[in-house]
Scaffold this motif. Structure first.
Motif, PDB file in Angstrom:
ATOM      1  N   ASP A 125      -6.293   3.037  13.569  1.00 47.02           N
ATOM      2  CA  ASP A 125      -4.985   2.471  13.910  1.00 47.02           C
ATOM      3  C   ASP A 125      -4.912   0.964  13.771  1.00 47.02           C
ATOM      4  O   ASP A 125      -3.936   0.418  13.248  1.00 47.02           O
ATOM      5  CB  ASP A 125      -4.571   2.885  15.325  1.00 47.02           C
ATOM      6  N   ALA A 126      -5.952   0.237  14.201  1.00 48.51           N
ATOM      7  CA  ALA A 126      -5.898  -1.226  14.193  1.00 48.51           C
ATOM      8  C   ALA A 126      -5.798  -1.787  12.786  1.00 48.51           C
ATOM      9  O   ALA A 126      -5.279  -2.889  12.582  1.00 48.51           O
ATOM     10  CB  ALA A 126      -7.128  -1.790  14.896  1.00 48.51           C
ATOM     11  N   VAL A 127      -6.275  -1.033  11.802  1.00 49.24           N
ATOM     12  CA  VAL A 127      -6.280  -1.498  10.412  1.00 49.24           C
ATOM     13  C   VAL A 127      -5.122  -0.891   9.622  1.00 49.24           C
ATOM     14  O   VAL A 127      -4.475  -1.572   8.818  1.00 49.24           O
ATOM     15  CB  VAL A 127      -7.625  -1.162   9.737  1.00 49.24           C
ATOM     16  N   THR A 146      -7.612 -11.254   5.584  1.00 48.32           N
ATOM     17  CA  THR A 146      -8.371 -10.731   6.720  1.00 48.32           C
ATOM     18  C   THR A 146      -7.430 -10.030   7.689  1.00 48.32           C
ATOM     19  O   THR A 146      -6.253 -10.401   7.825  1.00 48.32           O
ATOM     20  CB  THR A 146      -9.114 -11.857   7.455  1.00 48.32           C
ATOM     21  N   ILE A 147      -7.970  -9.022   8.367  1.00 53.28           N
ATOM     22  CA  ILE A 147      -7.249  -8.300   9.420  1.00 53.28           C
ATOM     23  C   ILE A 147      -8.016  -8.517  10.714  1.00 53.28           C
ATOM     24  O   ILE A 147      -9.225  -8.258  10.783  1.00 53.28           O
ATOM     25  CB  ILE A 147      -7.141  -6.800   9.101  1.00 53.28           C
ATOM     26  N   LEU A 148      -7.313  -8.981  11.753  1.00 57.77           N
ATOM     27  CA  LEU A 148      -7.945  -9.198  13.043  1.00 57.77           C
ATOM     28  C   LEU A 148      -8.083  -7.880  13.783  1.00 57.77           C
ATOM     29  O   LEU A 148      -7.122  -7.099  13.883  1.00 57.77           O
ATOM     30  CB  LEU A 148      -7.109 -10.175  13.876  1.00 57.77           C
ATOM     31  N   VAL A 198     -15.927  -4.779   4.695  1.00 56.71           N
ATOM     32  CA  VAL A 198     -14.942  -4.953   3.635  1.00 56.71           C
ATOM     33  C   VAL A 198     -14.202  -3.636   3.426  1.00 56.71           C
ATOM     34  O   VAL A 198     -14.828  -2.576   3.308  1.00 56.71           O
ATOM     35  CB  VAL A 198     -15.605  -5.407   2.314  1.00 56.71           C
ATOM     36  N   VAL A 199     -12.866  -3.694   3.387  1.00 56.13           N
ATOM     37  CA  VAL A 199     -12.053  -2.488   3.242  1.00 56.13           C
ATOM     38  C   VAL A 199     -10.958  -2.744   2.226  1.00 56.13           C
ATOM     39  O   VAL A 199     -10.699  -3.893   1.817  1.00 56.13           O
ATOM     40  CB  VAL A 199     -11.416  -2.060   4.583  1.00 56.13           C
ATOM     41  N   ASP A 200     -10.302  -1.676   1.845  1.00 51.67           N
ATOM     42  CA  ASP A 200      -9.066  -1.756   1.079  1.00 51.67           C
ATOM     43  C   ASP A 200      -8.108  -0.748   1.708  1.00 51.67           C
ATOM     44  O   ASP A 200      -8.533   0.182   2.421  1.00 51.67           O
ATOM     45  CB  ASP A 200      -9.316  -1.437  -0.393  1.00 51.67           C
ATOM     46  N   LEU A 201      -6.830  -0.926   1.486  1.00 48.19           N
ATOM     47  CA  LEU A 201      -5.827  -0.018   2.039  1.00 48.19           C
ATOM     48  C   LEU A 201      -5.063   0.643   0.908  1.00 48.19           C
ATOM     49  O   LEU A 201      -4.641  -0.032  -0.047  1.00 48.19           O
ATOM     50  CB  LEU A 201      -4.856  -0.768   2.957  1.00 48.19           C
ATOM     51  N   MET A 202      -4.890   1.952   0.991  1.00 51.46           N
ATOM     52  CA  MET A 202      -4.137   2.693   0.001  1.00 51.46           C
ATOM     53  C   MET A 202      -3.067   3.530   0.705  1.00 51.46           C
ATOM     54  O   MET A 202      -3.281   4.035   1.818  1.00 51.46           O
ATOM     55  CB  MET A 202      -5.061   3.610  -0.819  1.00 51.46           C
ATOM     56  N   HIS A 203      -1.888   3.626   0.101  1.00 53.43           N
ATOM     57  CA  HIS A 203      -0.786   4.403   0.663  1.00 53.43           C
ATOM     58  C   HIS A 203      -0.886   5.840   0.163  1.00 53.43           C
ATOM     59  O   HIS A 203      -1.045   6.080  -1.040  1.00 53.43           O
ATOM     60  CB  HIS A 203       0.560   3.810   0.253  1.00 53.43           C
ATOM     61  N   VAL A 204      -0.777   6.799   1.087  1.00 54.25           N
ATOM     62  CA  VAL A 204      -0.809   8.218   0.731  1.00 54.25           C
ATOM     63  C   VAL A 204       0.281   8.939   1.510  1.00 54.25           C
ATOM     64  O   VAL A 204       0.772   8.438   2.525  1.00 54.25           O
ATOM     65  CB  VAL A 204      -2.183   8.860   1.034  1.00 54.25           C
ATOM     66  N   ASN A 205       0.633  10.108   1.043  1.00 51.89           N
ATOM     67  CA  ASN A 205       1.599  10.944   1.742  1.00 51.89           C
ATOM     68  C   ASN A 205       0.854  12.124   2.347  1.00 51.89           C
ATOM     69  O   ASN A 205       0.139  12.851   1.643  1.00 51.89           O
ATOM     70  CB  ASN A 205       2.679  11.437   0.771  1.00 51.89           C
ATOM     71  N   VAL A 206       1.004  12.308   3.645  1.00 60.44           N
ATOM     72  CA  VAL A 206       0.283  13.383   4.333  1.00 60.44           C
ATOM     73  C   VAL A 206       0.650  14.743   3.755  1.00 60.44           C
ATOM     74  O   VAL A 206      -0.164  15.677   3.777  1.00 60.44           O
ATOM     75  CB  VAL A 206       0.569  13.326   5.849  1.00 60.44           C
ATOM     76  N   ARG A 207       1.857  14.864   3.211  1.00 60.54           N
ATOM     77  CA  ARG A 207       2.266  16.153   2.633  1.00 60.54           C
ATOM     78  C   ARG A 207       1.415  16.537   1.425  1.00 60.54           C
ATOM     79  O   ARG A 207       1.347  17.711   1.063  1.00 60.54           O
ATOM     80  CB  ARG A 207       3.734  16.082   2.210  1.00 60.54           C
ATOM     81  N   LYS A 231     -12.574 -10.333  16.015  1.00 58.46           N
ATOM     82  CA  LYS A 231     -13.355 -10.032  14.812  1.00 58.46           C
ATOM     83  C   LYS A 231     -12.411  -9.874  13.624  1.00 58.46           C
ATOM     84  O   LYS A 231     -11.208  -9.621  13.791  1.00 58.46           O
ATOM     85  CB  LYS A 231     -14.169  -8.752  15.017  1.00 58.46           C
ATOM     86  N   THR A 232     -12.976  -9.999  12.424  1.00 59.81           N
ATOM     87  CA  THR A 232     -12.157  -9.868  11.223  1.00 59.81           C
ATOM     88  C   THR A 232     -12.739  -8.812  10.294  1.00 59.81           C
ATOM     89  O   THR A 232     -13.945  -8.579  10.260  1.00 59.81           O
ATOM     90  CB  THR A 232     -12.067 -11.206  10.463  1.00 59.81           C
ATOM     91  N   VAL A 233     -11.854  -8.192   9.550  1.00 59.47           N
ATOM     92  CA  VAL A 233     -12.207  -7.247   8.495  1.00 59.47           C
ATOM     93  C   VAL A 233     -11.620  -7.788   7.197  1.00 59.47           C
ATOM     94  O   VAL A 233     -10.424  -8.138   7.144  1.00 59.47           O
ATOM     95  CB  VAL A 233     -11.657  -5.844   8.804  1.00 59.47           C
TER      96      VAL A 233
END
Length: 649
Positions: free
Chosen positions: A137-139, A111-113, A71-80, A103-105
Motif C-alpha cells: 500500500d505505501a508504494v 524516491t518514494i518515502l 529499487v522498484v518500478d511501478l506498473m499499471h494493471v487491471n485486476v480483471r 526511509k526511501t525506495v
C-alpha cells in the motif's frame, strides 16, 4: 481465462509454466536507470484510469543484495486481467511506535518515502536473482492523493482477494520467535510447549501487526497466507491459528485470530465492527474503512470510502446508512457507556457508536421476546391519571382547535415538543385552560401532558423511528424554539419509546459471585408483598397446601439466576421504583428506562432539557411481565407503561 503461471519450473535456465507451456521472462530493469535518481526528487505517480474500474499499480521489486538500496518500478494493471502478484501485510509503525516516513525506495528516477518497517519488508522479500511482483500500500497508492486513496482503499478487499498469496511480515526474528515458529511448524516437542507459553507467546502476540485493524481483511480475504519473521516462515492456516489460540491461556486472543484465510464476507457489518473494536488504527476513520472488505459487495458499494469526511461524520453516516438499510436499532447496544468513557467533547450523537473507543463488552442477551416486540409496536399505552386522554368538553375543544391549526403535512414530533407547543398555542390563541397552573414536582401540567400524548398518538399513529437532521421551524407560534436537532450537522434519533421505570438507587459495581442469598442481595422492592383479592382475605405466611412459601423463594431464585446471567465485570446494579437491574454504563438516580421500538433489550436514557441522551442498554428484572401474587402466584396488574415519542441526541 488466461493462465496465472502458478506452476513455474526452470528448464535449461529458462523459466516455463507447466500449466500453459509459456516461457516467463521477467522484466530485468537496470538497477541504475538511465535517468539520474536524486533522493530529493519525489517520484511522480501516473494517474490511475478509474474508467477501467479495477486498475491498480504493481510494485516490481528488483533483486539485490542485503546492503543494496531497495529499487522498484511501478506498473499499471487491471485486476480483471488476473495479473500475478503477491500482497504484503505489515504494520506501518515499528514496535516502538515509529511510523515516520524516514526511509526511501528508489523508483524510476525518483524516491518514494516509506516507513522503516515497509523498507525492511521490501529488503527482506526481494529475491536474489529475479524480480518479485508485489502489492504494498505505501508504494502502490499515491498517499498524497485523497481521491486515489478513497478509490484504492475501497478496492483493497478485491486486491487482497486476487493476490496469489498474502505475505505477513513481522520484522526481524529473535531466538524466541525462531523457537515459536519451529513449534508452530511442528518442529518442537510438546515438552517445550510450557516454556513457549510463558516466555514467547505474549511477546509474539504483542507485535503491532496483531493489533492493527487493517490486517483483518488482509488475512480473511487471502487465498493463501505466509508469515515471515526474520529468516523463518510459516503458512498461516487454521491449524496454525488453533495452535496459537491454545497457547493463549492467560490473555484475550487478538482480533487477528478471529478470521481465517479465505473467509466468506460477513452479512452483519455491526458484528464485524464489534469483533474488530479492540484493534488499533492511526486514523480513527479506518476503524470503519479497514473492515469494509469484510462486508458483502452490495454494502461496500452503498457505503464507499471517503477520507474527506471527519471521523464523527464517518461514524454518524455509517449508522444512518445501517438504520435505513436494516430498519432496526441494534446499533444502540454498541454505544453503551460512551457518555462517561469519552474523554473529549465530540460533535457526535450519543446514539452513534464511537468505534475508536476500545471495549471488550458483549451486548446483553435479548430480554424481550418477539411477542413483546409485536405488542409494543402496535400499542399506545398510558398510565392512569396524568396520562389519560382529555375527558372534559373544554379539553376536547382545546385539542380540536390545536389540531385544526396544524399544517396538513405536519411530520411526527416528540411528545415533549407537542407538550410545549400546545402550551404556547394556548397563549397564542388566547384560550383558557382552567387546570393549566396545576403542576407536578417536575413542573409539568398533568392535563397538558395527557393532551400532548393524545396529540402524539393522533398525529403519528404508525410512527416507529426516524433520524431527523436540521428540522425546519414548526409553527408561527413556535419559531425556532423546539423540536430541532442540536445543530444541522448533528442529527437526532426520534423513536417511539415506552417508559418502563425510573432508577431510584445505584447499588454499585457487583459481581455475580456476590448474588448468593435473598436476605442480603434481593432488593427490598422485590420483597414487597402483593396479594390477589382471595389471598388478601385468607393470607397466611405458609400456605396450608405447601410446606414452604414457594412464591417468594421462586422469585428470589429467579432473580439470582437472572443476575448471574447478566452481571459481570464492570457492570452496575441499580434499583428502580418497581424492580432492579444491571447496566454496564454509569447510571444515575432519576435516569429513565425505556423499551425502544424494535429493540429487544431496555435502554437507560438521561433527560437533558426536552430531549434525551443514551446512557446504555440494561437488564430490568421482570420488565413487561405481570406482578405475581406472593401467596398463590397468580398474575396481578400488568407492568405499567407510558408510550411517547422522544428525541435522543
Amino acid at each position: 481465462m488466461p493462465c496465472r503461471h502458478h506452476d513455474i519450473q526452470v528448464f535449461d535456465g529458462l523459466r516455463c509454466c507447466l500449466a500453459c507451456g509459456e516461457t516467463i521472462f521477467d522484466i530485468v530493469t537496470n538497477p541504475t536507470p538511465e535517468l539520474p535518481r536524486s533522493r530529493n526528487t519525489p517520484y511522480k505517480y501516473a494517474h490511475l484510469n478509474y474508467s477501467r474500474g479495477q486498475e491498480i499499480r504493481i510494485c516490481v521489486l528488483f533483486p539485490g543484495r542485503t546492503p543494496d538500496d531497495v529499487v522498484v518500478d511501478l506498473m499499471h494493471v487491471n485486476v480483471r486481467n488476473h495479473p500475478s502478484y503477491e500482497a504484503i501485510s505489515y504494520s506501518w509503525a515499528t514496535q516502538d511506535g515509529d511510523d515516520s516516513l524516514s526511509k526511501t525506495v528508489d523508483c524510476h528516477g525518483g524516491t518514494i518515502l516509506v516507513t522503516k518497517t515497509c523498507e525492511a519488508a521490501l529488503r527482506r522479500l526481494r529475491l536474489p536473482g529475479r524480480n518479485r511482483y508485489l502489492w504494498v500500500d505505501a508504494v502502490c497508492i499515491d498517499q498524497t492523493n485523497v481521491e486515489e486513496r478513497n478509490h484504492q482503499v475501497g478496492f483493497m478487499g478485491t486486491i487482497y482477494a486476487n493476490a496469489s498469496q498474502v505475505v505477513i511480515y513481522l520484522g526481524p526474528g529473535t531466538p524466541a520467535t525462531d523457537r515459536l515458529l519451529n513449534y508452530l511448524n511442528g518442529n518442537e516437542t510438546e515438552t517445550d510447549k510450557r516454556i513457549i507459553i510463558h516466555s514467547v507467546i505474549s511477546d509474539f502476540l504483542d507485535h503491532r501487526w496483531f493489533d492493527r485493524v487493517w490486517v483483518l481483511q488482509e488475512i480473511a480475504l487471502a487465498k493463501l497466507a505466509t508469515m515471515v519473521v526474520g529468516e523463518k516462515t510459516i503458512h498461516w492456516t487454521l491449524e496454525t491459528i488453533n495452535k496459537v489460540l491454545r497457547l493463549c491461556t492467560n490473555r484475550e486472543p487478538p482480533s487477528a485470530l478471529r478470521w481465517l484465510p479465505a473467509s466468506q464476507p460477513e452479512r452483519d457489518f455491526l458484528s464485524v465492527l464489534h469483533k474488530s473494536r479492540n484493534c488499533t488504527s492511526t486514523d480513527p476513520r479506518d476503524k470503519v474503512f479497514a473492515v469494509l472488505g469484510l462486508a458483502n459487495e452490495d454494502f461496500q458499494k452503498s457505503f464507499p470510502v471517503n477520507y474527506s469526511l471527519t471521523t464523527e461524520e464517518v461514524y454518524t453516516q455509517l449508522i444512518i446508512h445501517l438504520f435505513y438499510v436494516e430498519r432496526d436499532l441494534r446499533f444502540l447496544a454498541y454505544a453503551s457507556g460512551q457518555i462517561e468513557a469519552s474523554q473529549e467533547l465530540r460533535d457526535i450523537p450519543s446514539w452513534v457508536p464511537q468505534w475508536d473507543m476500545k471495549s471488550g463488552y458483549d451486548p446483553l442477551p435479548a430480554q424481550f421476546h418477539a411477542d413483546d416486540l409485536d405488542a409494543l409496536a402496535s400499542t399506545w399505552c398510558r398510565l392512569p391519571l396524568q396520562s389519560q386522554p382529555p375527558e372534559t368538553d373544554l379539553s376536547k375543544e382545546l385539542l380540536q382547535g390545536f389540531l385544526k391549526d396544524l399544517p396538513e403535512d405536519q411530520q411526527p414530533l416528540s411528545s415533549n415538543a407537542w407538550l410545549r407547543s400546545f402550551d404556547r398555542w394556548v397563549d397564542y390563541s388566547g384560550k383558557t385552560c382552567p387546570t393549566r397552573e396545576k403542576r407536578t414536582s417536575n413542573g409539568v401540567n398533568p392535563d397538558i401532558e395527557g393532551i400532548s400524548l393524545s396529540i402524539t398518538q393522533i398525529n403519528s399513529p404508525g410512527f416507529h423511528s426516524a433520524i431527523i437532521q436540521g428540522e425546519p421551524n414548526l409553527h408561527r407560534w413556535d419559531e425556532g424554539v423546539f423540536g430541532t436537532s442540536p445543530s444541522t450537522r448533528i442529527p437526532c434519533l426520534r423513536v417511539r419509546a415506552h417508559l418502563l421505570d425510573t432508577i431510584q438507587k445505584v447499588v454499585g459495581f457487583r459481581s455475580y459471585n456476590l448474588i448468593h442469598h435473598r436476605g442480603r442481595n434481593v432488593p427490598h422492592v422485590l420483597e414487597r408483598r402483593r396479594l390477589c383479592a382471595p389471598c388478601s382475605e385468607h393470607f397466611v405466611v405458609t400456605p396450608i397446601c405447601q410446606h414452604t412459601p414457594t412464591i417468594p423463594h421462586a422469585i428470589s431464585k429467579e432473580f439470582d439466576r437472572d443476575m448471574k446471567r447478566v452481571l459481570g465485570e464492570g457492570k452496575t446494579m441499580f434499583e428502580t421504583k418497581r424492580s432492579a437491574g444491571v447496566a454496564r454504563a454509569d447510571v444515575q438516580v432519576t435516569d429513565e428506562i425505556f423499551a425502544l421500538d424494535g429493540a429487544d433489550v431496555p435502554f437507560v436514557l438521561r433527560q437533558v432539557g426536552e430531549h434525551y441522551v443514551l446512557v446504555g442498554e440494561c437488564f430490568l428484572y421482570r420488565a413487561l411481565r405481570h406482578a405475581l401474587c406472593t401467596c398463590c402466584g397468580c398474575k396481578l396488574e400488568a407492568w405499567p407503561i407510558v408510550t411517547q415519542v422522544i428525541d435522543i441526541w
